[in-house]
Motif scaffolding. Structure first.
Motif: not given
Length: 392
Positions: A129-141
């Motif tokens: 869930v953390v990685l998904l939020m980071q990738g979609i919202l924060f362009a991280d990963g």
């Protein structure tokens, strides 16, 4: 290519936007372009299978139930809210890059922490869930690298950490201190294991011609140092939760010690779930206090403390720059999103921009995580009720 050049690559300029990122440093997960398409698809399939398996396993960890005293009966009413909080806490702490060597920083991965607090299956979901939020919202990963990141950071860390943790708990005396010590060692081992997994993936599907031996040595070496920080954070957090509510720590369930709470000045054993009396009421109040305290801590860490995190490149970023892994890195598909690079678009003040982004990230993660875990728990509850309904 130097670290500053790589940082510009990972943090692309934004046209027609006012955005300050001068003091914040991204956690920097594997971006698009590091791993070729076939390997990315394969790791995506592995990640999807792991998440599907974890959804099934998490039903037992979150489902509660009243049919026994096993691991599944910790009580979904307690575990599901804590799982959402664990995801939010991991998101917050991942913003806190800490120095590990000259010019290199590290950050929490979180697999060990999540597995020990809420269970290995639920732990995989927390980090995912953390990685998904980071990738979609924060362009991280990178989005095409989401399978790589979930496999490395959610699956490998959780499986390795929990395996080491359970082995140590069986060998050590059954005490709360043993759980904390086992947490430290498990977290320490999980980080270089994740680095080695990435190296193997790069050996199969890397997009540049580099010496895999050099990459492996550099990745494992720097991530052993990062693992020390991961171990300290994990042990301190697990120890803190055990000190106030040991019954909420999945990894401590074998201690089999009845929880006691102070009610009207006296220590009272908490009876089995469903019993009436002041102790269950106090237990619910204690859970609520722990949840609120944990959320407040996550908001402070992401919204305030993250401003003082190390701005040095993290282990992956540094190794990629030093070994030429980054030569074919691609700009993130959401590089122009309002929260990309952990800042709020059109907010000039770096402290305010990053702080707001951190608070938003914690809020979105706790809501998304809690929704997932409540849905999993609800499905388990429906499965438990269905046979009874059918017999009637």
């Amino acid at each position: 290519m130097g670290a500053k050049t790589l940082h510009r690559l990972f943090t692309p300029a934004r046209s027609c936007k006012t955005f300050a990122t001068s003091h914040y440093h991204r956690t920097v997960h594997v971006p698009d372009g590091f791993i070729d398409a076939p390997t990315s698809v394969a790791t995506g399939a592995v990640a999807a299978a792991a998440v599907a398996l974890s959804l099934r396993g998490a039903r037992r960890e979150l489902g509660g139930g009243s049919s026994g005293a096993g691991a599944a009966d910790l009580g979904g009413e307690r575990t599901a809210p804590l799982a959402g909080l664990v995801a939010a806490f991991i998101f917050a702490v991942q913003m806190l890059n800490f120095p590990v060597a000259a010019g290199t920083s590290g950050h929490l991965l979180g697999g060990a922490l999540a597995a020990i607090l809420v269970g290995p299956y639920t732990g995989v979901l927390c980090v995912s869930v953390v990685l998904l939020m980071q990738g979609i919202l924060f362009a991280d990963g990178g989005l095409t690298a989401l399978g790589v990141n979930i496999t490395n950071m959610a699956v490998v860390t959780t499986v390795v950490a929990y395996g080491v943790f359970r082995a140590l708990v069986k060998l050590l005396p059954r005490t709360r201190r043993s759980v904390t010590v086992a947490s430290f060692v498990a977290a320490l081992v999980s980080v270089p294991a994740s680095a080695l997994a990435f190296t193997l993936m790069y050996a199969v599907g890397g997009t540049t011609d580099v010496s895999i031996g050099k990459v492996a040595g550099a990745m494992v070496g720097v991530h052993v140092l990062i693992g020390i920080g991961e171990a300290a954070i994990t042990a301190l957090t697990v120890g803190a939760v055990i000190a106030v509510r040991p019954d909420l720590v999945y990894g401590a369930r074998d201690l089999r010690q009845r929880l006691q709470l102070r009610v009207n000045g006296a220590l009272v054993d908490v009876p089995a779930s469903g019993a009436a009396g002041p102790a269950p009421v106090a237990a619910r109040a204690s859970r609520r206090t722990l949840w609120i305290s944990g959320l407040a801590t996550s908001l402070v860490l992401a919204g305030v403390v993250s401003f003082y995190a190390s701005a040095d490149p993290d282990g992956l970023e540094k190794v990629a720059a030093d070994n030429g892994i980054d030569r074919k890195a691609e700009e993130h598909a959401y590089a122009d999103s309002p929260l990309a690079d952990y800042g709020v678009q059109d907010v000039d003040d770096a402290r305010l921009s990053g702080g707001l982004a951190g608070v938003i990230g914690v809020g979105v993660t706790v809501v998304a995580g809690s929704a997932v875990f409540w849905a999993v728990r609800r499905r388990r509850a429906n499965e438990d009720v269905s046979p009874v309904s059918a017999s009637v």
